[in-house]
Design a protein around this motif. Structure first.
Motif, PDB file in Angstrom:
ATOM      1  N   GLN A 202       0.850  -1.196   0.000  1.00 10.03           N
ATOM      2  CA  GLN A 202       0.000   0.000   0.000  1.00 10.03           C
ATOM      3  C   GLN A 202       0.890   1.254   0.000  1.00 10.03           C
ATOM      4  O   GLN A 202       0.615   2.226  -0.699  1.00 10.03           O
ATOM      5  CB  GLN A 202      -0.938   0.000   1.197  1.00 10.03           C
ATOM      6  CG  GLN A 202      -1.977  -1.110   1.084  1.00 10.03           C
ATOM      7  CD  GLN A 202      -3.118  -0.967   2.063  1.00 10.03           C
ATOM      8  OE1 GLN A 202      -3.018  -0.261   3.059  1.00 10.03           O
ATOM      9  NE2 GLN A 202      -4.201  -1.664   1.789  1.00 10.03           N
ATOM     10  N   ALA A 203       1.962   1.210   0.791  1.00 17.15           N
ATOM     11  CA  ALA A 203       2.890   2.349   0.804  1.00 17.15           C
ATOM     12  C   ALA A 203       3.503   2.512  -0.589  1.00 17.15           C
ATOM     13  O   ALA A 203       3.606   3.626  -1.117  1.00 17.15           O
ATOM     14  CB  ALA A 203       3.974   2.130   1.856  1.00 17.15           C
ATOM     15  N   PHE A 204       3.887   1.397  -1.202  1.00 13.54           N
ATOM     16  CA  PHE A 204       4.450   1.470  -2.560  1.00 13.54           C
ATOM     17  C   PHE A 204       3.410   1.966  -3.561  1.00 13.54           C
ATOM     18  O   PHE A 204       3.739   2.693  -4.493  1.00 13.54           O
ATOM     19  CB  PHE A 204       4.976   0.104  -3.001  1.00 13.54           C
ATOM     20  CG  PHE A 204       6.373  -0.184  -2.512  1.00 13.54           C
ATOM     21  CD1 PHE A 204       7.373   0.783  -2.587  1.00 13.54           C
ATOM     22  CD2 PHE A 204       6.696  -1.413  -1.965  1.00 13.54           C
ATOM     23  CE1 PHE A 204       8.663   0.527  -2.137  1.00 13.54           C
ATOM     24  CE2 PHE A 204       7.974  -1.675  -1.511  1.00 13.54           C
ATOM     25  CZ  PHE A 204       8.959  -0.701  -1.604  1.00 13.54           C
ATOM     26  N   TYR A 205       2.157   1.561  -3.371  1.00 11.25           N
ATOM     27  CA  TYR A 205       1.095   2.007  -4.286  1.00 11.25           C
ATOM     28  C   TYR A 205       1.078   3.538  -4.338  1.00 11.25           C
ATOM     29  O   TYR A 205       1.064   4.136  -5.418  1.00 11.25           O
ATOM     30  CB  TYR A 205      -0.265   1.466  -3.827  1.00 11.25           C
ATOM     31  CG  TYR A 205      -1.425   2.049  -4.608  1.00 11.25           C
ATOM     32  CD1 TYR A 205      -1.827   1.490  -5.822  1.00 11.25           C
ATOM     33  CD2 TYR A 205      -2.093   3.183  -4.155  1.00 11.25           C
ATOM     34  CE1 TYR A 205      -2.871   2.055  -6.550  1.00 11.25           C
ATOM     35  CE2 TYR A 205      -3.134   3.749  -4.874  1.00 11.25           C
ATOM     36  CZ  TYR A 205      -3.523   3.173  -6.063  1.00 11.25           C
ATOM     37  OH  TYR A 205      -4.542   3.738  -6.796  1.00 11.25           O
ATOM     38  N   PHE A 206       1.090   4.173  -3.174  1.00 12.56           N
ATOM     39  CA  PHE A 206       1.035   5.638  -3.136  1.00 12.56           C
ATOM     40  C   PHE A 206       2.322   6.236  -3.734  1.00 12.56           C
ATOM     41  O   PHE A 206       2.278   7.212  -4.461  1.00 12.56           O
ATOM     42  CB  PHE A 206       0.853   6.141  -1.695  1.00 12.56           C
ATOM     43  CG  PHE A 206      -0.477   5.775  -1.086  1.00 12.56           C
ATOM     44  CD1 PHE A 206      -1.668   6.081  -1.743  1.00 12.56           C
ATOM     45  CD2 PHE A 206      -0.551   5.136   0.138  1.00 12.56           C
ATOM     46  CE1 PHE A 206      -2.903   5.765  -1.184  1.00 12.56           C
ATOM     47  CE2 PHE A 206      -1.782   4.809   0.712  1.00 12.56           C
ATOM     48  CZ  PHE A 206      -2.962   5.125   0.048  1.00 12.56           C
ATOM     49  N   GLU A 207       3.452   5.622  -3.404  1.00 13.06           N
ATOM     50  CA  GLU A 207       4.719   6.138  -3.939  1.00 13.06           C
ATOM     51  C   GLU A 207       4.764   5.964  -5.462  1.00 13.06           C
ATOM     52  O   GLU A 207       5.192   6.860  -6.185  1.00 13.06           O
ATOM     53  CB  GLU A 207       5.896   5.412  -3.288  1.00 13.06           C
ATOM     54  CG  GLU A 207       7.239   6.037  -3.651  1.00 13.06           C
ATOM     55  CD  GLU A 207       8.399   5.392  -2.930  1.00 13.06           C
ATOM     56  OE1 GLU A 207       8.630   4.180  -3.107  1.00 13.06           O
ATOM     57  OE2 GLU A 207       9.098   6.102  -2.183  1.00 13.06           O
ATOM     58  N   LYS A 209       2.415   6.144  -7.376  1.00 14.47           N
ATOM     59  CA  LYS A 209       1.529   7.163  -7.976  1.00 14.47           C
ATOM     60  C   LYS A 209       2.153   8.553  -7.932  1.00 14.47           C
ATOM     61  O   LYS A 209       1.522   9.536  -8.311  1.00 14.47           O
ATOM     62  CB  LYS A 209       0.210   7.219  -7.196  1.00 14.47           C
ATOM     63  CG  LYS A 209      -0.706   6.061  -7.480  1.00 14.47           C
ATOM     64  CD  LYS A 209      -2.134   6.536  -7.642  1.00 14.47           C
ATOM     65  CE  LYS A 209      -2.885   5.536  -8.478  1.00 14.47           C
ATOM     66  NZ  LYS A 209      -3.792   6.100  -9.414  1.00 14.47           N
ATOM     67  N   GLY A 210       3.349   8.651  -7.367  1.00 12.50           N
ATOM     68  CA  GLY A 210       4.057   9.936  -7.324  1.00 12.50           C
ATOM     69  C   GLY A 210       3.666  10.809  -6.143  1.00 12.50           C
ATOM     70  O   GLY A 210       3.973  12.001  -6.122  1.00 12.50           O
ATOM     71  N   LEU A 211       2.987  10.222  -5.131  1.00 13.19           N
ATOM     72  CA  LEU A 211       2.605  11.018  -3.959  1.00 13.19           C
ATOM     73  C   LEU A 211       3.780  11.126  -2.989  1.00 13.19           C
ATOM     74  O   LEU A 211       4.718  10.337  -3.027  1.00 13.19           O
ATOM     75  CB  LEU A 211       1.422  10.361  -3.235  1.00 13.19           C
ATOM     76  CG  LEU A 211       0.157  10.178  -4.071  1.00 13.19           C
ATOM     77  CD1 LEU A 211      -0.920   9.523  -3.235  1.00 13.19           C
ATOM     78  CD2 LEU A 211      -0.345  11.519  -4.570  1.00 13.19           C
TER      79      LEU A 211
END
Ligand code: ATP
Length: 267
Positions: A202-207, A209-211
């Motif tokens: 989940q942390a990687f998902y956001f990262e 996405k460029g967040l």
């Protein structure tokens, strides 16, 4: 701007120390993923920020102001909360449940106004639950309910949202819908999110996405590591913290780079 700032925080249940000397901050437009094994104290820390529990030592600042100076109504304009599981009570409709997020903007006995209703419908549409607006919320599945609770947090229009393992009961699609909604919130509304999660992906998902994402790993009663998912979520950290042998995979296509942790076996 720093929305949540925790300084040298410690908490103990009577004689049992849960965490000690924890420092953590969440800024506007940032997601902080709080990770760590079962029982390390993530929910306890979140409960201290929400005012359910009181720190034994240290301080919490919200929007630059000491937590202790907040009245309940002001707190509800600063932080919204999405728990892991919501306990159902009376058969309110989904719309009524979402409108409860507007209570802090209180119209007293006049009840919700036109703007409150518009915001509630908008939030339900954002989480894909508008079609259930009239349904008693006691008749929702666990996953549908969680998305409705997210809509309730959205109408609170707070700069920060605290989430405690919010996708624990969601199916594969609803987990993604939830994550997409959180990412949109951060991108479009500059909200700051503090989210306890068990999933490094989940942390990687956001990262991916460029967040702007920070991971804080709790363990041994404190914060063991802090940094971006790329810095913190290494095969070595996963081995040490979760006692799992894992591989970190990197996939690249026209949409960019995606990192993921693939568990290979427990140690
Ligand atoms: N009321 C209580 N009295 C004493 N100990 C408690 C109480 N509530 C929780 N604990 C203990 O505090 C510790 C931290 O619990 P907490 O729920 O914060 O962990 P967590 O990291 O959120 O766990 P999980 O990942 O399983 O949700 C655990 O060892 C738990 O047993």
């Amino acid at each position: 701007m720093t929305l949540i700032d925790i300084r040298n925080a410690s908490f103990a249940y009577e004689e049992k120390e849960i965490f000690n000397n924890v420092n953590l901050s969440v800024s506007k437009g940032e997601i902080c993923c709080l990770m760590g094994p079962n029982g390390c104290g993530k929910s306890t820390l979140l409960d201290c920020i929400l005012g359910f529990l009181r720190l034994s030592r240290g301080e919490i600042f919200l929007g630059g102001r000491p937590f202790l100076l907040y009245k309940i109504a002001d707190l509800a304009r600063q932080i919204a909360y999405v728990p892991q599981l919501h306990t159902r009570s009376f058969p309110y409709t989904v719309e009524q449940i979402v409108l409860m997020g507007r209570t802090t903007y209180g119209n007293g006995i006049a009840g919700p106004n036109k703007k409150d209703r518009e915001l509630a419908f908008e939030a339900l549409e954002t989480v894909g639950m508008l079609h259930l607006a009239e349904r008693p919320y006691t008749k929702l599945s666990g996953g549908e309910l969680q998305l409705v609770i997210l809509a309730r947090a959205l109408v609170q229009e707070t700069p920060a949202i605290i989430m405690d393992e919010p996708t624990a009961h969601l199916d594969f699609r609803n987990e993604l819908l939830f994550m997409e909604t959180v990412a949109k919130l951060v991108q479009q509304k500059n909200v700051g999110i503090l989210m306890a999660t068990h999933s490094p992906n989940q942390a990687f998902y956001f990262e991916n996405k460029g967040l702007s994402v920070q991971v804080s790993v709790m363990g041994n009663q404190t914060i063991l590591q802090k940094g971006t998912p790329d810095e913190v979520l290494t095969e070595e950290t996963i081995r040490k913290v979760y006692r799992i042998e894992a591989k970190r995979a990197v996939y690249q296509d026209e949409q960019g780079i995606m990192r993921q942790i693939i568990p290979r076996g427990s140690l």
